[in-house]
Design a protein around this motif. Structure first.
Motif, PDB file in Angstrom:
ATOM      1  N   LEU A  19       4.133  10.051 -70.734  1.00 25.78           N
ATOM      2  CA  LEU A  19       4.840  11.055 -69.951  1.00 25.78           C
ATOM      3  C   LEU A  19       4.319  11.376 -68.393  1.00 25.78           C
ATOM      4  O   LEU A  19       4.715  11.264 -67.621  1.00 25.78           O
ATOM      5  CB  LEU A  19       4.884  12.378 -70.744  1.00 25.78           C
ATOM      6  N   TRP A  23       5.632  10.372 -65.009  1.00 18.44           N
ATOM      7  CA  TRP A  23       5.660  11.257 -63.804  1.00 18.44           C
ATOM      8  C   TRP A  23       4.834  11.051 -62.414  1.00 18.44           C
ATOM      9  O   TRP A  23       5.679  10.983 -61.450  1.00 18.44           O
ATOM     10  CB  TRP A  23       5.222  12.543 -64.075  1.00 18.44           C
ATOM     11  N   GLY A  26       6.809   8.153 -60.954  1.00 22.68           N
ATOM     12  CA  GLY A  26       8.114   8.731 -60.263  1.00 22.68           C
ATOM     13  C   GLY A  26       7.709   9.406 -58.881  1.00 22.68           C
ATOM     14  O   GLY A  26       8.444   9.194 -57.864  1.00 22.68           O
ATOM     15  N   THR A  65       8.888   2.339 -63.516  1.00 18.07           N
ATOM     16  CA  THR A  65       9.425   3.722 -63.894  1.00 18.07           C
ATOM     17  C   THR A  65      10.795   3.384 -64.740  1.00 18.07           C
ATOM     18  O   THR A  65      10.567   3.940 -66.095  1.00 18.07           O
ATOM     19  CB  THR A  65       9.678   4.729 -62.703  1.00 18.07           C
TER      20      THR A  65
ATOM     21  N   CYS B 208       9.062  19.300 -57.083  1.00 17.98           N
ATOM     22  CA  CYS B 208       8.088  18.809 -57.753  1.00 17.98           C
ATOM     23  C   CYS B 208       7.595  19.400 -59.122  1.00 17.98           C
ATOM     24  O   CYS B 208       7.445  18.760 -60.056  1.00 17.98           O
ATOM     25  CB  CYS B 208       6.718  19.026 -56.901  1.00 17.98           C
ATOM     26  N   ALA B 211      10.635  19.615 -61.998  1.00 15.29           N
ATOM     27  CA  ALA B 211      10.653  18.060 -62.519  1.00 15.29           C
ATOM     28  C   ALA B 211       9.620  17.771 -63.690  1.00 15.29           C
ATOM     29  O   ALA B 211      10.183  17.468 -64.873  1.00 15.29           O
ATOM     30  CB  ALA B 211      10.415  17.263 -61.558  1.00 15.29           C
ATOM     31  N   ALA B 212       8.542  18.284 -63.396  1.00 14.81           N
ATOM     32  CA  ALA B 212       7.376  18.164 -64.538  1.00 14.81           C
ATOM     33  C   ALA B 212       7.604  19.402 -65.539  1.00 14.81           C
ATOM     34  O   ALA B 212       7.381  18.897 -66.618  1.00 14.81           O
ATOM     35  CB  ALA B 212       6.176  18.401 -63.931  1.00 14.81           C
ATOM     36  N   MET B 215      10.101  17.771 -67.952  1.00 13.67           N
ATOM     37  CA  MET B 215       9.679  16.641 -68.707  1.00 13.67           C
ATOM     38  C   MET B 215       8.736  17.386 -69.872  1.00 13.67           C
ATOM     39  O   MET B 215       8.604  17.026 -71.147  1.00 13.67           O
ATOM     40  CB  MET B 215       8.758  15.983 -68.041  1.00 13.67           C
ATOM     41  N   SER B 216       7.857  18.385 -69.438  1.00 25.66           N
ATOM     42  CA  SER B 216       6.997  18.929 -70.494  1.00 25.66           C
ATOM     43  C   SER B 216       7.954  19.681 -71.610  1.00 25.66           C
ATOM     44  O   SER B 216       7.291  19.905 -72.628  1.00 25.66           O
ATOM     45  CB  SER B 216       6.118  19.951 -69.932  1.00 25.66           C
ATOM     46  N   THR B 227       0.841  16.955 -67.662  1.00 23.22           N
ATOM     47  CA  THR B 227       1.968  16.449 -66.745  1.00 23.22           C
ATOM     48  C   THR B 227       2.083  17.759 -65.589  1.00 23.22           C
ATOM     49  O   THR B 227       2.249  17.534 -64.424  1.00 23.22           O
ATOM     50  CB  THR B 227       3.325  15.979 -67.397  1.00 23.22           C
ATOM     51  N   SER B 231       1.470  18.065 -61.569  1.00 23.95           N
ATOM     52  CA  SER B 231       2.389  18.388 -60.627  1.00 23.95           C
ATOM     53  C   SER B 231       1.921  19.290 -59.820  1.00 23.95           C
ATOM     54  O   SER B 231       2.254  19.252 -58.496  1.00 23.95           O
ATOM     55  CB  SER B 231       3.642  18.736 -61.374  1.00 23.95           C
TER      56      SER B 231
END
Lengths: 142, 248
Positions: A19, A23, A26, A65, B208, B211-212, B215-216, B227, B231
């Motif tokens: 992950l 990121w 990305g 990615t 920024c 987005a993280a 994902m988390s 992550t 960020s």
């Protein structure tokens, strides 16, 4: 999530450390692509080589990615190859910029081994190769 | 010195004809100067034209950094007057000159309340000052978030509700920054390194952390925390770059 995990035969590459990798890749995609697009559009003549290399870096990052997100054995292999190519690229361009600075009136993403990007460009492929190789060894167990 | 020679030439020159044109060309020259990158350079640029009324550069153009080690002589004419007014005005609109006039300038000359123009100048400077504050604040908040989530990752924990509130706060700061930046652009301000790059970085620093965060949400392990921490660091770097881009 459950759908991705239960899919048989496709190694999930964006779990755990993957992950973080996705990121960071990305971020590099956005950074390299937008930067090169802007520079090629506005001042390409100033440093054609540098901006083209940035664009190539952006494309490579984009592909890695994509393969990481997609997952699976083929994608894993493709990502491995690309990460190796990326590492070679960073080291070549990094050395090139140090040996012959006159060829680069402006910086690329990979200038000085990616110093302008906190050395992420050189650390990322190393980590990614490590992670992708481990993903293979783990696969038979799961 | 070249300046004295120029002044002498001008005094001796008969009015009209080519000399008139030449004088006009010199008068316009301050306007052609590239946008100054900082207060020191703006001052030096203004000083290069000699005292008000002397048209044309007194010395060949040198940046202060090139003129080292000697100090750059920078005469300080009255604000809002003389041939260097355009240069100083540009430094002012860029937020380089302090509000209320030039550093060490005539007191009260450009003080607030001396007309609508002065008031507008002050108001504009306040918005610019807001951005100057927002950039470091957002950067520090992002670093704090990074440390917090890094701590969670160290303790092998995923991101929790409180972390998401933290991310929301940082995102809110970045959003305010985005709005303030756009307001400044709409008022005709120009970032030192170009509007396109400025907007791109504003958008990047806004996107920024969220987005993280998303994902988390999907990754309920320590790696989600890592992550988000990453960020935060990236956002702090973006803020530093943004500061450079804005200041020139």
């Amino acid at each position: 999530m459950a759908g991705t995990r239960e899919e048989p035969g496709r190694t999930r590459l964006i779990g755990g450390p993957g992950l973080l990798l996705v990121w960071l890749y990305g971020v590099m995609v956005v950074g390299a692509v937008s930067r090169s697009a802007y520079q090629i559009a506005t001042e390409f003549d100033r440093a054609p080589l540098a901006y083209t290399l940035s664009a190539v870096a952006g494309v490579v990052y984009g592909f890695i990615t994509y393969t990481l997100v997609r997952g699976g054995e083929t994608a894993r292999r493709a990502a491995l190859v690309c990460c190796a190519a990326e590492l070679v690229g960073v080291l070549t361009v990094g050395t090139w910029t140090l040996v012959d600075p006159s060829a680069f009136p402006d910086a690329t993403v990979w200038s000085d081994y990616g110093m302008g990007y906190l050395f992420i460009p050189v650390l990322l492929p190393l980590t990614a190769v490590y992670w992708l190789r481990r993903a293979r060894t783990e696969q038979p167990a799961s | 010195m070249g300046g004295e020679r120029l002044r002498g030439d001008r005094a001796a020159a008969p009015p009209g004809g080519a000399d008139e044109e030449e004088a006009e060309r010199r008068q316009r020259r301050p306007e052609e100067v590239a946008r100054p990158v900082g207060l020191v350079e703006a001052e030096a640029t203004a000083g290069r034209f000699g005292p008000a009324g002397c048209h044309g550069p007194a010395r060949p153009p040198v940046r202060p950094s090139e003129a080292a080690p000697g100090p750059v002589p920078a005469p300080r004419p009255a604000p809002g007057a003389g041939a260097h007014a355009p240069v100083r005005r540009r430094a002012g609109t860029a937020g380089l000159a302090p509000e209320g006039g030039w550093r060490g300038g005539v007191p009260g000359a450009a003080a607030p309340g001396t007309g609508s123009k002065g008031a507008r100048f002050l108001r504009r400077n306040k918005v610019a000052a807001m951005l100057d504050v927002l950039m470091p604040v957002t950067g520090v908040a992002a670093l704090l978030l990074a440390a917090w989530c890094g701590w969670a990752a160290y303790r092998d924990q995923p991101t929790k509700d409180w972390h998401f509130i933290g991310m929301a706060v940082v995102t809110l700061l970045a959003l305010v920054q985005l709005v303030v930046g756009i307001v400044l652009l709409a008022r005709g301000e120009e970032p030192g390194q170009g509007t396109t790059i400025f907007v791109a970085y504003l958008l990047g620093s806004f996107a920024c952390v969220p987005a993280a965060a998303f994902m988390s949400l999907a990754e309920r392990t320590r790696w989600g925390s890592v992550t988000v921490a990453a960020s935060g660091v990236v956002l702090a770097v973006l803020e530093v770059r943004l500061y450079d881009i804005w200041g020139g």
